[in-house]
Design a protein around this motif. Structure first.
Motif, PDB file in Angstrom:
ATOM      1  N   SER A  81       0.778  -0.964  -0.075  1.00  0.00           N
ATOM      2  CA  SER A  81       0.099  -0.005  -0.104  1.00  0.00           C
ATOM      3  C   SER A  81       1.053   1.154   0.011  1.00  0.00           C
ATOM      4  CB  SER A  81      -1.046   0.159   1.296  1.00  0.00           C
ATOM      5  OG  SER A  81      -1.703   0.993   0.908  1.00  0.00           O
ATOM      6  N   VAL A  82       1.771   1.320  -1.212  1.00  0.00           N
ATOM      7  CA  VAL A  82       2.623   2.366  -1.175  1.00  0.00           C
ATOM      8  C   VAL A  82       1.847   3.809  -1.427  1.00  0.00           C
ATOM      9  CG1 VAL A  82       4.480   3.545  -2.656  1.00  0.00           C
ATOM     10  CG2 VAL A  82       4.327   1.047  -2.094  1.00  0.00           C
ATOM     11  N   GLY A  83       0.786   3.718  -2.007  1.00  0.00           N
ATOM     12  CA  GLY A  83       0.133   4.806  -2.086  1.00  0.00           C
ATOM     13  C   GLY A  83       0.827   6.085  -3.172  1.00  0.00           C
ATOM     14  N   LEU A  84       1.071   5.487  -4.190  1.00  0.00           N
ATOM     15  CA  LEU A  84       1.653   6.304  -5.277  1.00  0.00           C
ATOM     16  C   LEU A  84       2.737   7.341  -4.935  1.00  0.00           C
ATOM     17  CD1 LEU A  84      -1.754   6.940  -7.435  1.00  0.00           C
ATOM     18  CD2 LEU A  84       0.177   5.440  -7.773  1.00  0.00           C
ATOM     19  N   GLN A  85       3.537   6.974  -4.067  1.00  0.00           N
ATOM     20  CA  GLN A  85       4.809   7.940  -3.681  1.00  0.00           C
ATOM     21  C   GLN A  85       5.529   8.245  -5.025  1.00  0.00           C
ATOM     22  OE1 GLN A  85       7.518   6.286  -0.713  1.00  0.00           O
ATOM     23  NE2 GLN A  85       8.931   8.145  -0.943  1.00  0.00           N
ATOM     24  N   ASN A  86       5.828   9.261  -5.183  1.00  0.00           N
ATOM     25  CA  ASN A  86       6.733   9.633  -6.376  1.00  0.00           C
ATOM     26  C   ASN A  86       6.882  11.048  -6.466  1.00  0.00           C
ATOM     27  OD1 ASN A  86       5.007  11.336  -8.803  1.00  0.00           O
ATOM     28  ND2 ASN A  86       3.633  10.273  -7.564  1.00  0.00           N
ATOM     29  N   PRO A  87       8.159  11.611  -7.308  1.00  0.00           N
ATOM     30  CA  PRO A  87       8.564  13.154  -6.984  1.00  0.00           C
ATOM     31  C   PRO A  87       7.729  14.070  -7.755  1.00  0.00           C
ATOM     32  CG  PRO A  87       9.936  11.805  -8.558  1.00  0.00           C
ATOM     33  CD  PRO A  87       9.073  10.573  -8.091  1.00  0.00           C
ATOM     34  N   GLY A  88       6.635  13.333  -8.774  1.00  0.00           N
ATOM     35  CA  GLY A  88       5.775  14.626  -9.496  1.00  0.00           C
ATOM     36  C   GLY A  88       6.477  14.681 -10.891  1.00  0.00           C
ATOM     37  N   VAL A  89       5.691  14.840 -11.764  1.00  0.00           N
ATOM     38  CA  VAL A  89       5.930  14.874 -13.316  1.00  0.00           C
ATOM     39  C   VAL A  89       6.944  15.810 -13.551  1.00  0.00           C
ATOM     40  CG1 VAL A  89       4.117  16.247 -14.291  1.00  0.00           C
ATOM     41  CG2 VAL A  89       4.829  14.409 -15.451  1.00  0.00           C
ATOM     42  N   PRO A 117      -5.175   0.622  -6.239  1.00  0.00           N
ATOM     43  CA  PRO A 117      -6.178   0.179  -4.972  1.00  0.00           C
ATOM     44  C   PRO A 117      -5.784   0.935  -3.853  1.00  0.00           C
ATOM     45  CG  PRO A 117      -4.728  -1.619  -4.953  1.00  0.00           C
ATOM     46  CD  PRO A 117      -4.010  -0.641  -6.165  1.00  0.00           C
ATOM     47  N   ASN A 118      -4.716   1.757  -3.782  1.00  0.00           N
ATOM     48  CA  ASN A 118      -4.391   2.248  -2.249  1.00  0.00           C
ATOM     49  C   ASN A 118      -4.479   3.710  -2.148  1.00  0.00           C
ATOM     50  OD1 ASN A 118      -3.255  -0.223  -1.985  1.00  0.00           O
ATOM     51  ND2 ASN A 118      -1.416   0.134  -3.098  1.00  0.00           N
ATOM     52  N   VAL A 119      -5.292   4.332  -2.864  1.00  0.00           N
ATOM     53  CA  VAL A 119      -5.254   5.887  -2.758  1.00  0.00           C
ATOM     54  C   VAL A 119      -6.822   6.106  -2.932  1.00  0.00           C
ATOM     55  CG1 VAL A 119      -3.347   6.802  -3.630  1.00  0.00           C
ATOM     56  CG2 VAL A 119      -5.134   6.221  -5.217  1.00  0.00           C
ATOM     57  N   ASP A 120      -7.255   7.087  -2.239  1.00  0.00           N
ATOM     58  CA  ASP A 120      -8.853   7.389  -1.847  1.00  0.00           C
ATOM     59  C   ASP A 120      -8.921   8.435  -3.429  1.00  0.00           C
ATOM     60  OD1 ASP A 120      -9.445   5.894   0.208  1.00  0.00           O
ATOM     61  OD2 ASP A 120      -8.939   7.557   1.517  1.00  0.00           O
ATOM     62  N   HIS A 121     -10.312   8.400  -3.506  1.00  0.00           N
ATOM     63  CA  HIS A 121     -10.679   9.754  -4.471  1.00  0.00           C
ATOM     64  C   HIS A 121      -9.848   9.808  -5.872  1.00  0.00           C
ATOM     65  CE1 HIS A 121     -12.735  11.035  -0.876  1.00  0.00           C
ATOM     66  NE2 HIS A 121     -11.706  11.444  -0.509  1.00  0.00           N
ATOM     67  N   GLY A 122      -9.875   8.624  -6.501  1.00  0.00           N
ATOM     68  CA  GLY A 122      -8.918   8.575  -7.727  1.00  0.00           C
ATOM     69  C   GLY A 122      -8.485   7.075  -7.872  1.00  0.00           C
ATOM     70  N   GLY A 123      -7.198   6.942  -8.660  1.00  0.00           N
ATOM     71  CA  GLY A 123      -6.781   5.364  -8.403  1.00  0.00           C
ATOM     72  C   GLY A 123      -7.863   4.595  -9.197  1.00  0.00           C
ATOM     73  N   MET A 124      -8.237   3.678  -8.253  1.00  0.00           N
ATOM     74  CA  MET A 124      -9.004   2.475  -8.901  1.00  0.00           C
ATOM     75  C   MET A 124     -10.190   2.918  -9.120  1.00  0.00           C
ATOM     76  SD  MET A 124      -9.029  -1.137  -7.043  1.00  0.00           S
ATOM     77  CE  MET A 124     -10.512  -1.007  -6.080  1.00  0.00           C
ATOM     78  N   SER A 125     -10.991   3.975  -8.389  1.00  0.00           N
ATOM     79  CA  SER A 125     -12.318   4.333  -8.608  1.00  0.00           C
ATOM     80  C   SER A 125     -12.394   4.728 -10.324  1.00  0.00           C
ATOM     81  CB  SER A 125     -12.521   5.607  -7.974  1.00  0.00           C
ATOM     82  OG  SER A 125     -11.853   6.796  -8.302  1.00  0.00           O
ATOM     83  N   ARG A 146      -4.328  -0.675   6.382  1.00  0.00           N
ATOM     84  CA  ARG A 146      -5.277  -1.862   6.450  1.00  0.00           C
ATOM     85  C   ARG A 146      -5.091  -2.713   5.237  1.00  0.00           C
ATOM     86  NH1 ARG A 146     -11.151  -0.435   7.541  1.00  0.00           N
ATOM     87  NH2 ARG A 146     -10.606   1.091   5.953  1.00  0.00           N
ATOM     88  N   MET A 147      -5.823  -2.317   4.142  1.00  0.00           N
ATOM     89  CA  MET A 147      -5.413  -3.113   3.095  1.00  0.00           C
ATOM     90  C   MET A 147      -4.480  -2.750   2.027  1.00  0.00           C
ATOM     91  SD  MET A 147      -9.675  -3.281   2.593  1.00  0.00           S
ATOM     92  CE  MET A 147     -10.563  -3.506   4.109  1.00  0.00           C
ATOM     93  N   GLY A 148      -4.438  -3.410   1.046  1.00  0.00           N
ATOM     94  CA  GLY A 148      -3.487  -3.086  -0.183  1.00  0.00           C
ATOM     95  C   GLY A 148      -3.669  -3.987  -1.372  1.00  0.00           C
ATOM     96  N   GLY A 149      -2.547  -3.819  -2.284  1.00  0.00           N
ATOM     97  CA  GLY A 149      -2.627  -4.648  -3.510  1.00  0.00           C
ATOM     98  C   GLY A 149      -1.829  -5.967  -3.343  1.00  0.00           C
ATOM     99  N   TYR A 150      -2.340  -7.201  -3.567  1.00  0.00           N
ATOM    100  CA  TYR A 150      -1.650  -8.175  -3.586  1.00  0.00           C
ATOM    101  C   TYR A 150      -1.089  -8.466  -5.172  1.00  0.00           C
ATOM    102  CZ  TYR A 150      -0.726 -13.317  -2.821  1.00  0.00           C
ATOM    103  OH  TYR A 150      -0.527 -14.653  -3.323  1.00  0.00           O
ATOM    104  N   SER A 151       0.138  -8.924  -4.922  1.00  0.00           N
ATOM    105  CA  SER A 151       0.747  -9.287  -6.266  1.00  0.00           C
ATOM    106  C   SER A 151       1.896 -10.412  -5.901  1.00  0.00           C
ATOM    107  CB  SER A 151       1.655  -7.819  -6.918  1.00  0.00           C
ATOM    108  OG  SER A 151       2.739  -7.737  -5.614  1.00  0.00           O
ATOM    109  N   GLY A 152       2.387 -10.901  -7.073  1.00  0.00           N
ATOM    110  CA  GLY A 152       3.425 -12.055  -6.903  1.00  0.00           C
ATOM    111  C   GLY A 152       2.631 -13.271  -7.580  1.00  0.00           C
TER     112      GLY A 152
END
Ligand code: SIN
Length: 305
Positions: free
Chosen positions: A70-78, A132-140, A212-218
């Motif tokens: 559940s990283v939450g799209l950590q990134n330095p911006g475009v 799946p790890n952010v509110d108001h965006g992402g997977m919605s 609490r929840m996150g994205g399962y991979s592997g």
């Protein structure tokens, strides 16, 4: 064209193996381990219009056959990516990259893609509507055909680069969403992103992950990914980049037989930083074992005959 070469929207890759977004950063850590020019290309870290700190920690939970993040799209911006990461990358990676773009509104997706449109090094825009790890965006945006189409149209309006929409498996039926993206003008699709999952620590009796929840991979999600790529291939005529739990050259072949034109490898990079290099080296031997002359020709092979 070499026997392992494949094509994505007119872009010829030496081979179909592409490290997946979020497991390869912007390439430099892996370039210290090996010459990453052996890759087909790679999909860089999910990048948003503005920099993001990401979710609280812990963000990772290990599982028997993969992990939950559940990283939450950590990134330095475009703008940082354009000003710093891509120029640095040009020093050690001599191919175009896939730019993975996240967002929280249709306008934000479009603006980030508009800025990346000017970057010569970007071969494909991979629009992530499935985090799946952010509110108001992402997977919605990725769980409704209408919202997926809206993002697709908005991005297509601001770029001449091929646009691939990255789809979520956390839906009842992925097919109408894939079709809506194609009808809205998508040049291709990437699937699958992670499956929603959760772990609970019996000692604390609390979720392991702060969010609490996150994205399962592997490895555990590989059969789900093969099934969804197979279903989507039957429903659309645009290329598919298949991903989800791929760890071996044989699984690359399996994913292509299901319908993938190229294959991303994600969690395997976190277990073994040389995973993609190993898969690429093994591919010709695996092709020989199965009597495959040209990899490009096997896409969708499981649907015929
Ligand atoms: C994350 O940054 O939370 C993961 C990205 C994704 O799953 O799309």
């Amino acid at each position: 064209m070499g026997r392992t070469a494949v094509t994505l929207s007119g872009w010829e890759l030496d081979n179909p193996v592409i490290p997946a977004s979020g497991t390869f950063g912007y390439g430099k850590e892996f370039a210290e381990a090996y010459d990453i020019n052996c890759l087909g290309t790679f999909s860089f870290k999910g990048t948003t219009l503005k920099p993001r700190f990401g979710n609280p920690t812990p963000r990772i939970a290990e599982c028997g056959a993969g992990l939950i993040n559940s990283v939450g799209l950590q990134n330095p911006g475009v703008d940082h990516v354009l000003a710093v990461e891509l120029p640095e990358l040009a020093g050690f990676f001599h191919k175009k990259v896939i730019a993975n773009v996240g967002g929280f509104s249709v306008e934000e997706y479009a603006e980030a893609c508009r800025r990346l449109d000017g970057a010569e090094q970007v071969g494909i825009l991979e629009v992530n509507i499935s985090c799946p790890n952010v509110d108001h965006g992402g997977m919605s945006f990725g769980v409704s055909p209408e919202a997926a189409a809206q993002v697709t149209r908005a991005v297509k309006a601001v770029t001449t680069k091929p646009v691939y929409i990255k789809l979520s498996p956390n839906v009842t039926d992925i097919v109408p969403i894939a079709r809506a993206c194609q009808e809205a003008g998508a040049d291709g699709l990437s699937l699958i992103n992670t499956l929603m999952g959760m772990r609970i620590d019996p000692r604390t009796r609390r979720p392991v992950i702060a969010n609490r929840m996150g994205g399962y991979s592997g490895a555990g999600i590989f059969p789900v990914a093969v099934r969804m790529v197979y279903q989507v291939y039957e429903a659309v005529s645009i290329p598919i980049i298949g991903m989800g739990g791929v760890q071996t050259a044989e699984e690359v072949i399996e994913m292509m037989l299901a319908g993938a034109a190229a294959v991303q490898v994600g969690t395997a990079n976190l277990i073994d930083p040389w995973a993609c290099k190993g898969i690429i080296e093994e591919l010709p031997r695996a092709m020989d074992r199965y009597g495959i002359e040209s990899l490009q020709k096997i896409t969708g092979g499981a649907h015929h005959g």
